[in-house]
Structure formats: structure tokens, C-alpha cells
Design an enzyme around this catalytic site. Sequence first.
Site, short mmCIF file in Angstrom:
data_model
loop_
_atom_site.label_atom_id
_atom_site.label_comp_id
_atom_site.label_asym_id
_atom_site.label_seq_id
_atom_site.Cartn_x
_atom_site.Cartn_y
_atom_site.Cartn_z
N ASN A 1 0.81 -1.21 0.00
CA ASN A 1 0.00 0.00 0.00
C ASN A 1 0.85 1.27 0.00
OD1 ASN A 1 -2.49 1.72 0.64
ND2 ASN A 1 -1.19 2.08 2.44
N ALA A 2 2.10 1.19 0.44
CA ALA A 2 2.94 2.39 0.55
C ALA A 2 3.04 3.10 -0.80
CB ALA A 2 4.33 2.01 1.05
N LYS B 1 1.71 3.45 -11.16
CA LYS B 1 0.52 2.66 -10.86
C LYS B 1 0.14 1.75 -12.03
CE LYS B 1 -0.11 4.10 -6.67
NZ LYS B 1 0.07 3.16 -5.51
N ASN C 1 -3.56 10.80 -15.71
CA ASN C 1 -4.06 11.99 -15.02
C ASN C 1 -3.10 13.14 -15.25
OD1 ASN C 1 -5.96 13.34 -13.49
ND2 ASN C 1 -5.10 12.72 -11.52
N TYR D 1 3.27 9.34 -11.22
CA TYR D 1 2.35 8.52 -10.41
C TYR D 1 1.60 7.53 -11.30
CZ TYR D 1 -1.32 7.50 -6.96
OH TYR D 1 -2.19 6.88 -6.10
#
Length: 439
Positions: free
Chosen positions: A282-283, A349, A339, A345
Site C-alpha cells: 500500500n505504501a 501505478k 491523469n 504517479y
Amino acid sequence: MSDRYANFANSGPGRVLVKRLGLPNPPMLRRYRPGDPLVRGPVLVGAAPGGRIEGPVRKMLTVAEVPMDGGPPWSALVFDATGVTDAAALHPIYEFFHANARALAGGGRVIVFGTPPAACASPREATAQRALEGLTRSIGKEFGRGSTAQLVYVAPGAEEFTDSTVRFLLSGRSAYVSGQVIWIGQVSSSPLTNWARPLEGKVALVTGAAQGIGAAIARVLARDGASVVALDVPAAGEALALVANEIGGTALQLDLTRPDAPSTLAAQLLSRHGRVDVVVHNAGITRDKTIAKMSAEQWDAVVDVNLSSQERINDALIPLLPEGGRIISVSSTSGIAGNRGQTNYATSKAGVIGLVQSMAPILAPQGVTINAVAPGFIETRMTARMPLAAREVGRRMNSLSQGGLPIDVAETIAWLAAPGSAGITGNVVRVCGQMWLGA
């Protein structure tokens, strides 16, 4: 952060004004609380001729003491479409949902079962089965009132391995999951599951556990019986200790970007627990800039924490995972749709999704599954800092017209971590209320 608009929209005056002006109407979602029944009322089950899933689903509902008569209204509409072999055979699905769409209760659930197109006997059958994705995603956007709709592809031979998924999708645990396609494959055995505490006796590692989504994950896994090792950076040590103490778990302060972090983590888990059963990555961090303005340090930091560290930790911990082990990575809808201002990011992901999909067949012979969850707009400290206009767009641009909560992500991870989810691997499940655009 409280969603003031949603609170107003669900008040007496608010309901009148929202309806009159045609504004977004966020419903009150049915979320799980310990002791809740699986559903609030009867479930209607239908099937196309020749279906493989109707029998096992009815058996599961009977065991769970879920009534299948007495409606409407129906708490859920479940349809077995595995018998559909060509486009003409899709018509019974139309008849079922056309007749019962208005009879679904608020907060109801829709589940359609299909056969994976790759497992179909002919191109016509594969074509018809792929068409089910358009059906379920459209239903998720049409039925409203907090209802959700999912498509579950079940491989031939995996009919008896659907219990965990059906229970999750019917319950309040899946409140913010809609419009998803879930793939269930065959496994050698279906383990017995304590549905109240399915992770009893398991050791679970949760990274980034000091606050927000990570803290919610730690709490839900502990609620479900796991001994949780909560990990975060030393700077978050105080908050991390509070979470670990609250759930009776262990706090581990460690910077995952340190060169020795994987070996240190593996040694800690081995010495204290002898193994790890569930690994939750999750980090994560953000360093938002358009790519033209982004520094190399901002790019490298995000990719290292969000993606490369997962690869390094997996290399160290996979040898500690027993048969039945679980790896669950937190991705993002940004990794699916992209995005603006988040190239680093979104890259990291999307890479997490690639990691899950590429590792699934490698880990399968060991009896280890690996999956990802991709949250959309979740109410956290990070989203609370967004500009008002951007925050409201993020909240409303989905079929449920609201942001999700950290527990929505946590419940989805707990489902994937459960022993009964052994047939689920290589999946990416969005927890986004069914976003309207891009994903």
C-alpha cells in the site's frame, strides 16, 4: 473529510432541491458492519438454458440462509449467462432484467456470471460472452439508488470456487465497487472458510499502514482474524504505533527505499512469525507536476516507492509465502486512465498492474495469488487538500455520485486475501464507484 453536499442531498430539503434541479444525487451506501446479514432481503436467481453456475450459486445462498423467494423487492438480481452460446441467446438476459429492473431494492446488487471468452468453444460464443461486459457496465449506470453491478467470468471447472466472490459482491463490503469484471480460475482445492474470521491464524504485512487507506487495511485484516505487521517510515512512527496497538498488531518502522530494506523485512518476518501469508503493498507517494516541470528527483522518487520497492520486496518475501499465500498491490485508476500532472504517479501505478499480470502465472504453480485494487476518488487527507472544484468533480463523476472511503479499499483487499479467493489471480479490481470517464 465530510462530504457536505452528500449530507445535504440526503436531507429532507436537499432531496427536494436535488430532484427539482437535476443535480447529482449521491445515495446512502449500504456498507458492512459486523453482524450484518449478507443481504437485507430475498435474492432472485435466473439463468439462460445450459448454464453452469445457477446450481452452485443456489447451494451457496441456501448455506448462507439467503431467501430466494418472497420478493419483490429483491436485494439482488443474479443471472447465470454461462449457457449463452451466440448473440441470439442473449435475449433471455434482456427478459430477466427488463422484467425486474424496477423491482431491485435501493442498495441492491446485480451479478452476472459468464464464461471467459478465451475458454469458449466457438467465436460466436466468445463474442456473446464478451458482450456481457457492456450489459453489466450499463446496468451499473442505469439502476441507481446505490446499486452495483458486476460481471464474474468463471472458468469451466471453477464453478465450486465462487463462494467468496459471491459473498463479497452481495454484501455491504462491496459498496463502492461497481462495473467490474472479475475472473475466477480453477484451483486444486477449495479451502474451508470461516466466513466470520476468514484470516484467522494468518500473518499479514501492510505497508504504508500509519494512516488513511493503509490504516483501514490493517484494521479490516485484523478484524478478519489476521496478525498484522503494520509497516511505515520512521517519520510516521507515532501514528503507526497507535494503529498497531489498536489492532493488537506489530509496528515496524522501515524506509522501503533503503537498499537493505527487503532483507531486513524478510529477516524480521522470519524471526517473529516464521512466514508471511498476506502481503499488501500500500505504501505510495505523490510528487505532482506536469512532465515538463517535473524534476528527475520527483520522477525517480515516485517510481521507486510506488513500483520498484514492490518488486524488491516481492523478491525477498515470495520465498516466505506458503501455498495459499496472497500478494495484493494498491494501484490507482490514474494507472488505467492517466491523469494530468501525474505522469510519474500514473506510470508507477500502471506498472503495478503490469507487475500483477506478469507475476500471476509465475506464482500460480506455488499456489500463491497476486491481484491489484485500483482506488478512484477516496476521501483521505490527500484528497481533502485538492482544490474545491477538482475535489467535487472527483466525487461526482461516477455512478454513485460520491467519493469512496478508505474502508471500501480495505474490504476489497480483505476479500482478495481470504482463503476462499484462491481462484482469483491476475485481477485488477477498481474501487471507484464506477468512474464515468477513462476507466
